[in-house]
Design a protein around this motif. Structure first.
Motif, PDB file in Angstrom:
ATOM      1  N   THR A   3     -28.913 -17.888  20.872  1.00 43.00           N
ATOM      2  CA  THR A   3     -29.365 -16.983  19.832  1.00 43.00           C
ATOM      3  C   THR A   3     -30.877 -16.983  19.809  1.00 43.00           C
ATOM      4  O   THR A   3     -31.521 -17.830  20.413  1.00 43.00           O
ATOM      5  CB  THR A   3     -28.828 -17.403  18.446  1.00 43.00           C
ATOM      6  OG1 THR A   3     -29.336 -18.697  18.143  1.00 43.00           O
ATOM      7  CG2 THR A   3     -27.313 -17.442  18.444  1.00 43.00           C
ATOM      8  N   SER A   4     -31.459 -16.011  19.099  1.00 44.26           N
ATOM      9  CA  SER A   4     -32.921 -15.949  19.051  1.00 44.26           C
ATOM     10  C   SER A   4     -33.452 -15.693  17.656  1.00 44.26           C
ATOM     11  O   SER A   4     -34.627 -15.470  17.490  1.00 44.26           O
ATOM     12  CB  SER A   4     -33.409 -14.828  19.982  1.00 44.26           C
ATOM     13  OG  SER A   4     -32.868 -13.588  19.587  1.00 44.26           O
ATOM     14  N   ASP A   5     -32.570 -15.736  16.662  1.00 41.14           N
ATOM     15  CA  ASP A   5     -33.028 -15.398  15.321  1.00 41.14           C
ATOM     16  C   ASP A   5     -32.866 -16.543  14.332  1.00 41.14           C
ATOM     17  O   ASP A   5     -33.029 -16.354  13.132  1.00 41.14           O
ATOM     18  CB  ASP A   5     -32.294 -14.160  14.801  1.00 41.14           C
ATOM     19  CG  ASP A   5     -30.779 -14.346  14.768  1.00 41.14           C
ATOM     20  OD1 ASP A   5     -30.300 -15.382  15.271  1.00 41.14           O
ATOM     21  OD2 ASP A   5     -30.088 -13.454  14.247  1.00 41.14           O
ATOM     22  N   LEU A   6     -32.543 -17.737  14.813  1.00 42.13           N
ATOM     23  CA  LEU A   6     -32.402 -18.864  13.910  1.00 42.13           C
ATOM     24  C   LEU A   6     -33.771 -19.307  13.425  1.00 42.13           C
ATOM     25  O   LEU A   6     -34.709 -19.441  14.216  1.00 42.13           O
ATOM     26  CB  LEU A   6     -31.701 -20.031  14.623  1.00 42.13           C
ATOM     27  CG  LEU A   6     -31.499 -21.296  13.772  1.00 42.13           C
ATOM     28  CD1 LEU A   6     -30.503 -21.036  12.645  1.00 42.13           C
ATOM     29  CD2 LEU A   6     -31.024 -22.455  14.652  1.00 42.13           C
ATOM     30  N   GLY A   7     -33.882 -19.535  12.098  1.00 44.20           N
ATOM     31  CA  GLY A   7     -35.161 -19.953  11.543  1.00 44.20           C
ATOM     32  C   GLY A   7     -35.466 -21.408  11.800  1.00 44.20           C
ATOM     33  O   GLY A   7     -36.524 -21.756  12.332  1.00 44.20           O
ATOM     34  N   GLU A  23     -33.200 -28.226   0.576  1.00 40.08           N
ATOM     35  CA  GLU A  23     -34.407 -27.576   0.087  1.00 40.08           C
ATOM     36  C   GLU A  23     -34.549 -26.173   0.679  1.00 40.08           C
ATOM     37  O   GLU A  23     -34.862 -25.210  -0.025  1.00 40.08           O
ATOM     38  CB  GLU A  23     -35.633 -28.407   0.439  1.00 40.08           C
ATOM     39  CG  GLU A  23     -36.005 -29.436  -0.607  1.00 40.08           C
ATOM     40  CD  GLU A  23     -36.414 -28.784  -1.918  1.00 40.08           C
ATOM     41  OE1 GLU A  23     -37.596 -28.446  -2.095  1.00 40.08           O
ATOM     42  OE2 GLU A  23     -35.528 -28.592  -2.775  1.00 40.08           O
ATOM     43  N   LEU A  24     -34.330 -26.065   1.989  1.00 45.00           N
ATOM     44  CA  LEU A  24     -34.422 -24.754   2.626  1.00 45.00           C
ATOM     45  C   LEU A  24     -33.389 -23.804   2.041  1.00 45.00           C
ATOM     46  O   LEU A  24     -33.697 -22.637   1.742  1.00 45.00           O
ATOM     47  CB  LEU A  24     -34.223 -24.899   4.133  1.00 45.00           C
ATOM     48  CG  LEU A  24     -35.364 -25.571   4.898  1.00 45.00           C
ATOM     49  CD1 LEU A  24     -34.924 -25.917   6.314  1.00 45.00           C
ATOM     50  CD2 LEU A  24     -36.593 -24.676   4.941  1.00 45.00           C
ATOM     51  N   ALA A  25     -32.165 -24.294   1.874  1.00 40.18           N
ATOM     52  CA  ALA A  25     -31.082 -23.430   1.391  1.00 40.18           C
ATOM     53  C   ALA A  25     -31.366 -22.914  -0.009  1.00 40.18           C
ATOM     54  O   ALA A  25     -31.147 -21.736  -0.308  1.00 40.18           O
ATOM     55  CB  ALA A  25     -29.753 -24.185   1.430  1.00 40.18           C
ATOM     56  N   ARG A  26     -31.880 -23.762  -0.884  1.00 43.43           N
ATOM     57  CA  ARG A  26     -32.100 -23.278  -2.247  1.00 43.43           C
ATOM     58  C   ARG A  26     -33.351 -22.402  -2.339  1.00 43.43           C
ATOM     59  O   ARG A  26     -33.525 -21.678  -3.312  1.00 43.43           O
ATOM     60  CB  ARG A  26     -32.151 -24.429  -3.247  1.00 43.43           C
ATOM     61  CG  ARG A  26     -33.392 -25.290  -3.225  1.00 43.43           C
ATOM     62  CD  ARG A  26     -33.302 -26.312  -4.350  1.00 43.43           C
ATOM     63  NE  ARG A  26     -34.544 -27.059  -4.473  1.00 43.43           N
ATOM     64  CZ  ARG A  26     -35.030 -27.479  -5.632  1.00 43.43           C
ATOM     65  NH1 ARG A  26     -34.407 -27.209  -6.759  1.00 43.43           N
ATOM     66  NH2 ARG A  26     -36.148 -28.182  -5.669  1.00 43.43           N
ATOM     67  N   HIS A  27     -34.190 -22.447  -1.310  1.00 41.40           N
ATOM     68  CA  HIS A  27     -35.322 -21.528  -1.224  1.00 41.40           C
ATOM     69  C   HIS A  27     -34.958 -20.243  -0.490  1.00 41.40           C
ATOM     70  O   HIS A  27     -35.830 -19.417  -0.224  1.00 41.40           O
ATOM     71  CB  HIS A  27     -36.506 -22.197  -0.518  1.00 41.40           C
ATOM     72  CG  HIS A  27     -37.367 -23.038  -1.417  1.00 41.40           C
ATOM     73  ND1 HIS A  27     -38.420 -22.521  -2.138  1.00 41.40           N
ATOM     74  CD2 HIS A  27     -37.317 -24.354  -1.720  1.00 41.40           C
ATOM     75  CE1 HIS A  27     -38.999 -23.487  -2.825  1.00 41.40           C
ATOM     76  NE2 HIS A  27     -38.354 -24.610  -2.598  1.00 41.40           N
ATOM     77  N   LEU A 336     -41.069 -18.918   6.524  1.00 43.84           N
ATOM     78  CA  LEU A 336     -39.965 -18.155   7.095  1.00 43.84           C
ATOM     79  C   LEU A 336     -39.637 -16.911   6.275  1.00 43.84           C
ATOM     80  O   LEU A 336     -39.158 -15.910   6.817  1.00 43.84           O
ATOM     81  CB  LEU A 336     -38.734 -19.047   7.227  1.00 43.84           C
ATOM     82  CG  LEU A 336     -38.812 -20.056   8.376  1.00 43.84           C
ATOM     83  CD1 LEU A 336     -37.764 -21.145   8.221  1.00 43.84           C
ATOM     84  CD2 LEU A 336     -38.642 -19.357   9.716  1.00 43.84           C
ATOM     85  N   ARG A 337     -39.902 -16.951   4.982  1.00 47.70           N
ATOM     86  CA  ARG A 337     -39.651 -15.786   4.123  1.00 47.70           C
ATOM     87  C   ARG A 337     -40.826 -14.808   4.124  1.00 47.70           C
ATOM     88  O   ARG A 337     -40.781 -13.791   3.443  1.00 47.70           O
ATOM     89  CB  ARG A 337     -39.363 -16.254   2.695  1.00 47.70           C
ATOM     90  CG  ARG A 337     -38.033 -16.988   2.523  1.00 47.70           C
ATOM     91  CD  ARG A 337     -37.908 -17.582   1.131  1.00 47.70           C
ATOM     92  NE  ARG A 337     -38.042 -16.559   0.105  1.00 47.70           N
ATOM     93  CZ  ARG A 337     -38.294 -16.807  -1.178  1.00 47.70           C
ATOM     94  NH1 ARG A 337     -38.462 -18.064  -1.582  1.00 47.70           N
ATOM     95  NH2 ARG A 337     -38.388 -15.831  -2.057  1.00 47.70           N
ATOM     96  N   GLY A 338     -41.869 -15.115   4.878  1.00 43.01           N
ATOM     97  CA  GLY A 338     -43.015 -14.236   4.921  1.00 43.01           C
ATOM     98  C   GLY A 338     -43.909 -14.337   3.719  1.00 43.01           C
ATOM     99  O   GLY A 338     -44.775 -13.479   3.500  1.00 43.01           O
ATOM    100  N   LEU A 339     -43.760 -15.392   2.925  1.00 38.90           N
ATOM    101  CA  LEU A 339     -44.586 -15.584   1.736  1.00 38.90           C
ATOM    102  C   LEU A 339     -45.836 -16.388   2.042  1.00 38.90           C
ATOM    103  O   LEU A 339     -46.721 -16.496   1.191  1.00 38.90           O
ATOM    104  CB  LEU A 339     -43.780 -16.315   0.649  1.00 38.90           C
ATOM    105  CG  LEU A 339     -42.545 -15.583   0.126  1.00 38.90           C
ATOM    106  CD1 LEU A 339     -41.745 -16.500  -0.791  1.00 38.90           C
ATOM    107  CD2 LEU A 339     -42.950 -14.310  -0.612  1.00 38.90           C
TER     108      LEU A 339
END
Length: 544
Positions: A3-7, A23-27, A336-339
């Protein structure tokens, strides 16, 4: 499969990997988490959870589960040949910097910690992939390709944006990245077991027995009549035993300690009759004091024991790894969210690497005093320690300082690139880079705590009204707080703080503002409070 889209690929499903995944999941970021073991571990291993880690469990919403599965660790009894000293650590975390809702450590077996965090991760819709081992890594620009091998022998490659090594002292991620792991090996060997003891001491305490021969300790385990018992010895290699381990972390376990060895250790070091009835889990191992020069190499990150290993003195290891993950989680999610710009991840190394270095120094000192096998340490435990212990360890300020060091509440990031402030004359106020202080406040007119307001994934703006003649009207500051939230929807929550006790805790009497990060560290303090808007806009420019 490729795959190529895993963060994020997290390698290792121990406490650090599980904390990071949660932490990642709740964010809002769904990671992939793998572990080479086919089944979860069932042995106790790390046993003490420090107050700062309990605050993290509170933030994640699992503090009740942790309390239900554990017991308090506030009583320590130190027994010499002719003297016994009882130390009660309950109530010793005093003063603004140490104030917390969780004022004593807890005994909580590592397998219970992992069970609690695994259940939480499952509730986020993320499952651990077991029996999957990392066999290699290559980086290419902004992606990493991981080679994976499954328990059935099948292989796959996974392309992702970040790989995080939470896979312990023998980290495959660290080895694949080529990051050095330098340091020293303790000459001593440790033997350890979860065992049933027959002796005169009540179950429920923590017991230590310093002697010229070494250290012996027995920690009561929750929910059973068992104890974690351990002690150190001169190495087998001094008597034609195995060679010292290499530089990649603690060695593989040596021959399993025998029942007679445990009983001999007890007979030698406990000054009253005590019998080892049965051992349920046993190990013999060597310990290293090692760290990496950096926690990041391109898109590869190291967390916990993959980045630093040390003696078990002070029960710091697992707790430090959990805090590593807590520090990294929100930053990686923001990127990863672009923030946030990728440079935000660099602050992880800037903040946590100095903590890891200091940890090694602290545990080295503790071990050399309490367990070292050199002649000076033996003399100290045999003759000097019994004399000094009654004079020093019973002093309240010594107990406060000791438990304050272990609790990890005062760890801070004074040189963090995220720190900012305006104004002067702060005196006793917490500085940017400090852990946000706990305080009693009113929430919707009802008594509460600041950490109730911090709970969640947002930044928190605290607007202190000031006291007496300097005070600003609450309604005026409430309007300002509402504006901050509207300008940064979902990322910021703002609160007006008016209680006198909270002002005392934060060392302020004039109107003041603090910004608290998602990991509950202060990133900004300023006066007048309107300057927070400039700081948030600056942060926003950095984040976009």
């Amino acid at each position: 499969m490729s795959t190529s889209d895993l963060g994020v690929l997290i390698v290792g499903a121990g406490p650090t990997g599980l904390l990071l995944a949660n932490e990642l999941a709740r964010h809002g970021v769904t990671p992939r988490i793998i572990d080479r073991a086919e089944q979860p571990a069932t042995t106790s291993r790390a046993l003490v959870v420090q107050p700062r880690t309990l605050e993290i469990f509170d933030d994640l919403g699992v503090i009740e589960q942790a309390f239900a599965a554990g017991t308090p660790a506030s009583q320590l009894t130190i027994t010499f040949a002719d003297k016994t000293i009882d130390l009660d650590f309950a109530g010793q975390l005093t003063g603004p910097q140490n104030y917390t809702a969780y004022s004593e450590p807890r005994i909580l077996s590592q397998h219970e910690t992992e069970r609690i965090l695994t259940d939480l991760l499952t509730s986020h819709g993320v499952e651990i992939e077991r029996g999957v081992a990392l066999t290699g890594l290559t980086q290419d620009g902004d992606t990493v390709t991981a080679s994976l091998r499954h328990a059935d022998g099948s292989t796959e490659t996974e392309r992702c944006h970040w790989v995080v090594g939470c896979d312990g002292a023998h980290s495959a991620v660290r080895k694949s990245s080529g990051i050095p792991f330098s340091g020293d090996t303790y000459r001593d060997e440790f033997i350890m077991a979860d065992a049933e003891l027959d002796w005169k001491l009540p179950h429920g305490g923590l017991y230590g027995f310093p002697s010229p021969a070494g250290i012996f300790a027995a920690f009561s385990m929750p929910g059973t009549n068992r104890y974690r018992i351990f002690g150190n010895f001169p190495p087998q290699s001094d008597v034609a035993g195995p060679a010292a381990p290499g530089p990649d972390g603690p060695s593989a376990e040596y021959s399993e300690p025998t029942h007679d060895e445990f009983q001999a250790m007890v007979d030698e070091r406990v000054p009253f009759p005590a019998t080892v009835i049965k051992e349920f889990w046993v190990t013999r191992y060597r310990v290293h004091s090692r760290t990496v020069p950096r926690y990041r190499d391109g898109r590869i990150l190291l967390v916990g024991d993959a980045a630093h290993v040390h003696s078990p003195a002070g029960a710091q290891g697992m707790n430090t790894g959990i805090q590593d993950a807590y520090n990294l989680g929100w930053k990686l999610a923001y990127v990863l969210r672009g923030l946030a710009d990728e440079s935000l991840v660099d602050s992880y190394n800037a903040e946590r690497h100095p903590i890891g270095v200091q940890l090694l120094k602290t545990t080295d000192r503790l071990f050399s005093v309490f367990g070292g096998q050199n002649p000076l340490a033996r003399l100290a435990r045999g003759r000097v320690a019994p004399v000094l212990a009654g004079q020093v360890l019973t002093r309240e300020w010594v107990r406060r300082r000791f438990i304050g060091m272990l609790a990890q509440l005062r760890l801070h990031y004074p040189d963090s690139p995220l720190n900012a402030e305006d104004g002067s004359g702060w005196h006793d106020a917490p500085a940017p880079g400090d852990r946000a202080r706990e305080a009693d406040v009113l929430i919707d007119g009802q008594p509460g705590r600041l950490y109730d307001l911090f709970r969640g994934t947002h930044h928190t703006v605290l607007l202190f009204t000031g006291l007496d003649d300097d005070a600003r009207p609450e309604v005026e500051l409430r309007g300002l707080a509402d504006q901050f939230e509207q300008d940064h929807p979902g990322l910021v929550k703002a609160h007006v703080v008016s209680t006198r006790s909270a002002h005392r805790q934060y060392g302020v009497s004039a109107p003041s503002a603090f910004v608290v990060r998602p990991d509950k560290y202060i990133s900004y303090r300023g006066r007048p409070v309107e300057l927070v808007a400039q700081h948030l806009r600056y942060q926003e420019r950095q984040l976009q």
